[in-house]
Enzyme design. Structure first.
Site, PDB file in Angstrom:
ATOM      1  CD  GLU A  63     -35.418 -15.683  26.372  1.00  0.00           C
ATOM      2  OE1 GLU A  63     -35.546 -16.376  27.396  1.00  0.00           O
ATOM      3  OE2 GLU A  63     -36.149 -15.815  25.358  1.00  0.00           O
ATOM      4  CB  CYS A  91     -35.356 -22.332  27.073  1.00  0.00           C
ATOM      5  SG  CYS A  91     -34.683 -21.783  25.487  1.00  0.00           S
TER       6      CYS A  91
END
Length: 168
Positions: A63, A91
């Site tokens: 990401e 996360c």
């Protein structure tokens, strides 16, 4: 040539397939198989996979790398008209970056009840006091995303067991 998007904007299955291709690249590089793509106006503008081991960088999650690429393509740190597709729930670190760049939407495959920050363990993407909230779509191609992760970790456990038995 038309200015219409190449792919219908609702093509979550298709774009998750592209994220899965990135996750497969991570698997082949012996990285945790997570892949991500950033889509703007129906076009992929960034593609990335986990490269934590390769780059020796704990922040080199799929990401984070995809967001950095997308910012370069857009020419701005704000990604307000973009969607991130990622094979596993982000996360807390990645969710923080996602909120900061103001992504419109996050689509993920498999959830992470222990450490996910898009509704699994917590929801930073829609946290009421933060300055931005993302739309979240969960469970797109979930079984494929989960299978890739399960296969990878089963393989890692088998390799570890072999090493501990003096087999390698």
């Amino acid at each position: 040539m038309s200015d219409e998007p190449i792919i219908d904007l609702q093509s979550d299955q298709y774009f998750m397939g592209e994220a899965l291709r990135q996750a497969t690249r991570a698997y082949e590089a012996e990285e945790v198989p997570i892949g991500a793509v950033v889509v703007r106006e129906g076009r992929i503008i960034a593609r990335a996979f986990n490269q934590v081991e390769l780059l020796k960088d704990a922040t080199a999650h799929a990401e984070m790398l995809a967001v950095t690429q997308a910012e370069a393509v857009v020419g701005d740190w704000r990604l307000t008209d973009c969607t991130l597709y990622v094979t596993k729930e982000p996360c807390p670190m990645c969710a923080g970056a996602i909120v900061h760049v103001r992504l419109a939407r996050v689509v993920y495959g498999v959830g992470d009840p222990k450490a996910g920050a898009a509704g699994g363990a917590m929801n930073l993407l829609q946290f009421p006091t933060l300055n931005h909230r993302c739309e979240i779509t969960r469970g797109v191609r979930e079984q494929e995303c989960a299978s890739l992760l399960q296969g990878f970790f089963a393989e890692q456990r088998a390799k570890s067991k072999l090493r501990s038995q003096g087999g390698e």
